[in-house]
Write a protein that holds these residues in place. Structure first.
Motif, PDB file in Angstrom:
ATOM      1  N   ASN A 197      35.050  46.120  45.437  1.00 52.50           N
ATOM      2  CA  ASN A 197      35.411  44.718  45.623  1.00 52.50           C
ATOM      3  C   ASN A 197      35.779  44.156  44.265  1.00 52.50           C
ATOM      4  O   ASN A 197      35.002  44.280  43.320  1.00 52.50           O
ATOM      5  N   VAL A 198      36.940  43.545  44.178  1.00 53.86           N
ATOM      6  CA  VAL A 198      37.363  43.075  42.859  1.00 53.86           C
ATOM      7  C   VAL A 198      38.110  41.753  42.976  1.00 53.86           C
ATOM      8  O   VAL A 198      38.863  41.527  43.919  1.00 53.86           O
ATOM      9  N   SER A 199      37.831  40.881  42.027  1.00 54.50           N
ATOM     10  CA  SER A 199      38.555  39.610  41.954  1.00 54.50           C
ATOM     11  C   SER A 199      38.792  39.303  40.487  1.00 54.50           C
ATOM     12  O   SER A 199      38.235  39.969  39.614  1.00 54.50           O
ATOM     13  N   VAL A 200      39.628  38.301  40.228  1.00 56.25           N
ATOM     14  CA  VAL A 200      39.826  37.860  38.841  1.00 56.25           C
ATOM     15  C   VAL A 200      39.584  36.356  38.773  1.00 56.25           C
ATOM     16  O   VAL A 200      39.677  35.653  39.773  1.00 56.25           O
ATOM     17  N   ARG A 201      39.234  35.888  37.580  1.00 55.63           N
ATOM     18  CA  ARG A 201      39.024  34.447  37.381  1.00 55.63           C
ATOM     19  C   ARG A 201      39.285  34.128  35.916  1.00 55.63           C
ATOM     20  O   ARG A 201      39.220  35.022  35.054  1.00 55.63           O
ATOM     21  N   PRO A 202      39.543  32.859  35.620  1.00 52.49           N
ATOM     22  CA  PRO A 202      39.739  32.490  34.209  1.00 52.49           C
ATOM     23  C   PRO A 202      38.468  32.815  33.432  1.00 52.49           C
ATOM     24  O   PRO A 202      37.370  32.620  33.939  1.00 52.49           O
ATOM     25  N   VAL A 203      38.629  33.340  32.210  1.00 54.88           N
ATOM     26  CA  VAL A 203      37.473  33.668  31.378  1.00 54.88           C
ATOM     27  C   VAL A 203      36.594  32.429  31.242  1.00 54.88           C
ATOM     28  O   VAL A 203      37.082  31.337  30.964  1.00 54.88           O
ATOM     29  N   GLY A 204      35.307  32.592  31.482  1.00 52.45           N
ATOM     30  CA  GLY A 204      34.373  31.484  31.347  1.00 52.45           C
ATOM     31  C   GLY A 204      34.122  30.736  32.650  1.00 52.45           C
ATOM     32  O   GLY A 204      33.164  29.973  32.757  1.00 52.45           O
ATOM     33  N   ALA A 205      34.970  30.948  33.662  1.00 49.52           N
ATOM     34  CA  ALA A 205      34.748  30.261  34.943  1.00 49.52           C
ATOM     35  C   ALA A 205      33.497  30.825  35.599  1.00 49.52           C
ATOM     36  O   ALA A 205      33.137  31.981  35.371  1.00 49.52           O
ATOM     37  N   LYS A 211      37.843  37.663  46.926  1.00 55.08           N
ATOM     38  CA  LYS A 211      37.393  39.062  46.890  1.00 55.08           C
ATOM     39  C   LYS A 211      38.414  39.967  47.568  1.00 55.08           C
ATOM     40  O   LYS A 211      38.782  39.756  48.713  1.00 55.08           O
ATOM     41  N   ILE A 212      38.856  40.955  46.848  1.00 53.96           N
ATOM     42  CA  ILE A 212      39.767  41.936  47.435  1.00 53.96           C
ATOM     43  C   ILE A 212      39.045  43.271  47.491  1.00 53.96           C
ATOM     44  O   ILE A 212      38.496  43.739  46.486  1.00 53.96           O
ATOM     45  N   GLU A 213      38.988  43.844  48.689  1.00 49.15           N
ATOM     46  CA  GLU A 213      38.244  45.086  48.877  1.00 49.15           C
ATOM     47  C   GLU A 213      39.233  46.244  48.900  1.00 49.15           C
ATOM     48  O   GLU A 213      40.265  46.166  49.559  1.00 49.15           O
ATOM     49  N   ALA A 237      49.580  38.295  39.322  1.00 47.76           N
ATOM     50  CA  ALA A 237      49.852  37.414  40.466  1.00 47.76           C
ATOM     51  C   ALA A 237      49.366  35.986  40.183  1.00 47.76           C
ATOM     52  O   ALA A 237      50.106  35.030  40.401  1.00 47.76           O
ATOM     53  N   VAL A 238      48.143  35.851  39.672  1.00 44.76           N
ATOM     54  CA  VAL A 238      47.653  34.475  39.435  1.00 44.76           C
ATOM     55  C   VAL A 238      48.409  33.818  38.277  1.00 44.76           C
ATOM     56  O   VAL A 238      48.645  32.611  38.299  1.00 44.76           O
ATOM     57  N   ARG A 239      48.846  34.617  37.304  1.00 42.90           N
ATOM     58  CA  ARG A 239      49.638  34.035  36.211  1.00 42.90           C
ATOM     59  C   ARG A 239      50.964  33.507  36.723  1.00 42.90           C
ATOM     60  O   ARG A 239      51.489  32.536  36.194  1.00 42.90           O
ATOM     61  N   ARG A 240      51.489  34.181  37.741  1.00 41.27           N
ATOM     62  CA  ARG A 240      52.744  33.711  38.356  1.00 41.27           C
ATOM     63  C   ARG A 240      52.512  32.477  39.204  1.00 41.27           C
ATOM     64  O   ARG A 240      53.442  31.924  39.772  1.00 41.27           O
ATOM     65  N   GLY A 241      51.237  32.090  39.387  1.00 43.65           N
ATOM     66  CA  GLY A 241      50.941  30.909  40.189  1.00 43.65           C
ATOM     67  C   GLY A 241      50.601  31.228  41.630  1.00 43.65           C
ATOM     68  O   GLY A 241      50.407  30.329  42.453  1.00 43.65           O
ATOM     69  N   GLU A 242      50.527  32.495  41.954  1.00 40.02           N
ATOM     70  CA  GLU A 242      50.174  32.866  43.321  1.00 40.02           C
ATOM     71  C   GLU A 242      48.705  32.550  43.585  1.00 40.02           C
ATOM     72  O   GLU A 242      47.879  32.651  42.682  1.00 40.02           O
ATOM     73  N   VAL A 243      48.389  32.210  44.848  1.00 35.22           N
ATOM     74  CA  VAL A 243      46.987  32.033  45.216  1.00 35.22           C
ATOM     75  C   VAL A 243      46.551  33.285  45.976  1.00 35.22           C
ATOM     76  O   VAL A 243      47.098  33.596  47.034  1.00 35.22           O
ATOM     77  N   LEU A 244      45.574  34.012  45.415  1.00 36.20           N
ATOM     78  CA  LEU A 244      45.125  35.243  46.087  1.00 36.20           C
ATOM     79  C   LEU A 244      44.178  34.885  47.224  1.00 36.20           C
ATOM     80  O   LEU A 244      43.440  33.911  47.143  1.00 36.20           O
ATOM     81  N   ILE A 257      48.930  53.322  43.706  1.00 39.55           N
ATOM     82  CA  ILE A 257      48.988  51.878  43.964  1.00 39.55           C
ATOM     83  C   ILE A 257      48.015  51.500  45.090  1.00 39.55           C
ATOM     84  O   ILE A 257      47.545  52.365  45.832  1.00 39.55           O
ATOM     85  N   THR A 258      47.731  50.199  45.202  1.00 41.16           N
ATOM     86  CA  THR A 258      46.992  49.702  46.359  1.00 41.16           C
ATOM     87  C   THR A 258      47.976  48.975  47.258  1.00 41.16           C
ATOM     88  O   THR A 258      48.942  48.368  46.786  1.00 41.16           O
ATOM     89  N   GLU A 259      47.738  49.058  48.575  1.00 43.91           N
ATOM     90  CA  GLU A 259      48.634  48.343  49.499  1.00 43.91           C
ATOM     91  C   GLU A 259      47.815  47.610  50.550  1.00 43.91           C
ATOM     92  O   GLU A 259      46.710  48.026  50.894  1.00 43.91           O
ATOM     93  N   LEU A 260      48.358  46.534  51.035  1.00 41.33           N
ATOM     94  CA  LEU A 260      47.628  45.669  51.967  1.00 41.33           C
ATOM     95  C   LEU A 260      47.287  46.413  53.257  1.00 41.33           C
ATOM     96  O   LEU A 260      48.140  47.053  53.856  1.00 41.33           O
ATOM     97  N   MET A 261      46.012  46.336  53.682  1.00 41.72           N
ATOM     98  CA  MET A 261      45.609  46.886  54.989  1.00 41.72           C
ATOM     99  C   MET A 261      45.431  45.758  55.980  1.00 41.72           C
ATOM    100  O   MET A 261      45.951  45.782  57.072  1.00 41.72           O
ATOM    101  N   ARG A 262      44.619  44.778  55.613  1.00 38.98           N
ATOM    102  CA  ARG A 262      44.401  43.638  56.516  1.00 38.98           C
ATOM    103  C   ARG A 262      43.932  42.423  55.720  1.00 38.98           C
ATOM    104  O   ARG A 262      43.349  42.552  54.647  1.00 38.98           O
ATOM    105  N   THR A 263      44.209  41.249  56.287  1.00 38.18           N
ATOM    106  CA  THR A 263      43.761  40.021  55.641  1.00 38.18           C
ATOM    107  C   THR A 263      42.506  39.546  56.365  1.00 38.18           C
ATOM    108  O   THR A 263      42.080  40.147  57.355  1.00 38.18           O
ATOM    109  N   LYS A 264      41.925  38.482  55.841  1.00 38.24           N
ATOM    110  CA  LYS A 264      40.662  38.006  56.399  1.00 38.24           C
ATOM    111  C   LYS A 264      40.800  37.611  57.875  1.00 38.24           C
ATOM    112  O   LYS A 264      39.844  37.752  58.652  1.00 38.24           O
TER     113      LYS A 264
END
Ligand code: ADP
Ligand code: MG
Ligand code: ZN
Length: 477
Positions: A197-205, A211-213, A237-244, A257-264
């Motif tokens: 499970n992995v996500s990213v956030r601004p440093v210090g947040a 969560k992406i599994e 993706a988040v730098r481009r302004g996308e909302v994950l 590579i990783t590829e989409l299997m299913r969304t929530k």
């Protein structure tokens, strides 16, 4: 803006039991399809499961290894879903009352300021494995040999921050489980599987990102590679302004590579409910004590103890931790002895090399720890030279004789008698007038040559320090 990765792992480990979780079928790898099955693990109507007590012990043992709390009340639940590899259409697991919870694992990690990292363990709970789908040219088949095999799911808190750290955590976890006999952790036999499970956030947040599994990694290095791909992908993706958004992705090992299997939105509702066919699990004090007695010294503890108690360098301690038999031999020889470092050198270099050559087991050796200790004493006291000691070692290894008896019977004692060395020096100087003249003319290196000749003449037995001194004195006279 700078981003950081947040990673939590769900690791499934096959427990090392003789039989499956609820029936007497063997927990074995590599049998012909559907030969280790019975009405219980096939989930036929009307059957009743009986919990495998050893699997429960190994679950609690793992909890103890991972510094977990062991609740006095745990239970089993059904996780309902349909898939061809699940004969019962539910998997028995532990949902809200697991057998172990809230622990941690410390492990060595170069990226940590102290060299040690700690990952909190959310829980380690017991569940059963399912069957395996096999796909052929024009049809698919299901092998239920693995259905009902006991699995431990070890869930970490999202405390990991890089692909390398996740990799080191998994290796440390494996070392601990193997050392305690919880699992053989054989990746090639599918005994360890891991969801990332992995996500990213601004440093210090402080708030976690979506969560992406990631599924479908079949090795620890696969986990590392998947993260090395996925973390920059999310950051870009988040730098481009996308909302994950929360989703599940599949690792394509060949493509890297990783590829989409299913969304929530497609997420299952498992409709968990308590397993009515199994009693809750309420360990007694006596039972817990029995399990506690099986907690071994863990690799990291052992390494730290060898460094602390014997003053060994970290590299030596690592070898004597990874190879437990060698380490035990070392400890037997070095405990209470004044020169443990020299013992470590003999064990790690000479003994290990000889064992590798002969393919022999330490337990079958004629050579004893006391032999190595005695050998070090003979060298340290100047009785034999390091070079002769190698010869003595070989003899002791082959015959089981003690070093002093070998030195005695072969007349290998170092010659420290100055009269004898003087005589040898005279011979060497007479036989090598050229180098002797060179030395007198100021070529200092010629002394080494002459010393070598003297050692040779003495068959390695002359005390090398004395040989040099006597030669130099005679040449300068
Ligand atoms: P689920 O209920 O979907 O299984 P959990 O909250 O139980 O999710 O977490 C499953 C795993 O995912 C745990 O290892 C946890 O540490 C990790 N995790 C949870 N949230 C995040 C996140 N935002 N980023 C990275 N890992 C996370
Ligand atoms: Mg989960
Ligand atoms: Zn069975």
């Amino acid at each position: 803006m700078d981003y950081e990765a947040v990673i939590g792992l769900e690791t499934h480990v096959q427990l090392k039991t003789h039989s499956k979780m609820w029936c007497a079928c063997p927990n074995a790898f590599g049998s012909d399809p559907n030969t280790n099955v019975c009405p219980i693990c096939l989930g036929l109507p009307g059957v009743l499961p009986v919990a495998n007590e050893e699997a429960m012990r190994l679950t609690v043992l793992t909890g103890l290894l991972l510094n977990c709390e062991i609740p006095r009340f745990a239970k089993f639940d059904r996780k309902n879903y349909f898939y061809p590899d699940s004969p019962k259409n539910y998997q028995v697991t532990q949902y809200d009352r697991p057998s172990t919870q809230t622990g941690w694992l410390d492990f060595e990690f170069k990226g940590a300021p102290t060299g040690l990292a700690r990952v909190r363990i959310t829980r380690a709970h017991l569940e059963e494995d399912v069957g395996k789908n096999n796909h052929f040219d024009r049809h698919s088949g299901v092998d239920f040999n693995r259905a009902g095999v006991p699995l431990l799911e070890i869930v970490s808190e999202p405390d990991l921050t890089s692909a390398d750290m996740a990799y080191e955590y998994l290796n440390a976890l494996k070392d601990v489980l193997m050392r305690a006999g919880v699992s053989d952790c054989d990746m090639e036999k599918g005994m360890v599987r891991c969801d990332v499970n992995v996500s990213v956030r601004p440093v210090g947040a402080t708030k976690l990102g979506a969560k992406i599994e990631i599924k479908n990694m079949n090795s620890f290095s696969g986990v590392r590679r998947a993260l090395e791909y996925e973390i920059p992908r999310q950051m870009e993706a988040v730098r481009r302004g996308e909302v994950l958004r929360q989703e599940t992705r599949r690792w394509d090992d060949e493509g890297g590579i990783t590829e989409l299997m299913r969304t929530k939105e497609d997420a299952h509702d498992y409709r968990y409910f308590p397993e009515p066919d199994l009693m809750p699990f309420a360990p007694t004090d006596a039972w817990l004590e029995e399990v506690r007695a099986r907690v071994p010294e863990l690799p990291l503890q052992r390494k730290q103890r060898l460094i602390r108690d014997f003053g060994l360098p970290a590299g030596d301690a690592q070898v004597l931790t990874d190879n437990l038999a060698l380490g035990r031999f070392f400890e037997a020889a070095a405990t209470g002895f004044k020169n443990p470092k020299a013992v470590a050198n003999w064990v790690i270099n000479t003994l290990a090399a000889r064992l590798a050559e002969t393919g022999e087991e330490i337990s079958a050796l004629k050579l004893t720890p006391a032999t190595v200790r005695e050998l070090v004493e003979l060298v340290d006291s100047g009785k034999i030279s390091g070079k002769i000691a190698q010869e003595v070692f070989a003899e002791c290894y082959a015959s089981g004789a003690t070093p002093s008896s070998v030195v005695e019977s072969k007349g290998l004692s170092q010659v420290s008698d100055s009269g004898a060395i003087e005589a040898l020096a005279d011979q060497v100087i007479a036989a090598n007038p050229g180098p002797a003249a060179d030395f007198k003319a100021g070529k200092v290196a010629a002394l080494n040559f002459l010393k070598g000749q003297l050692m040779k003449l003495s068959k390695g037995k002359a005390n090398p320090g004395m040989a040099g001194e006597v030669l130099e004195r005679k040449l300068r006279a």
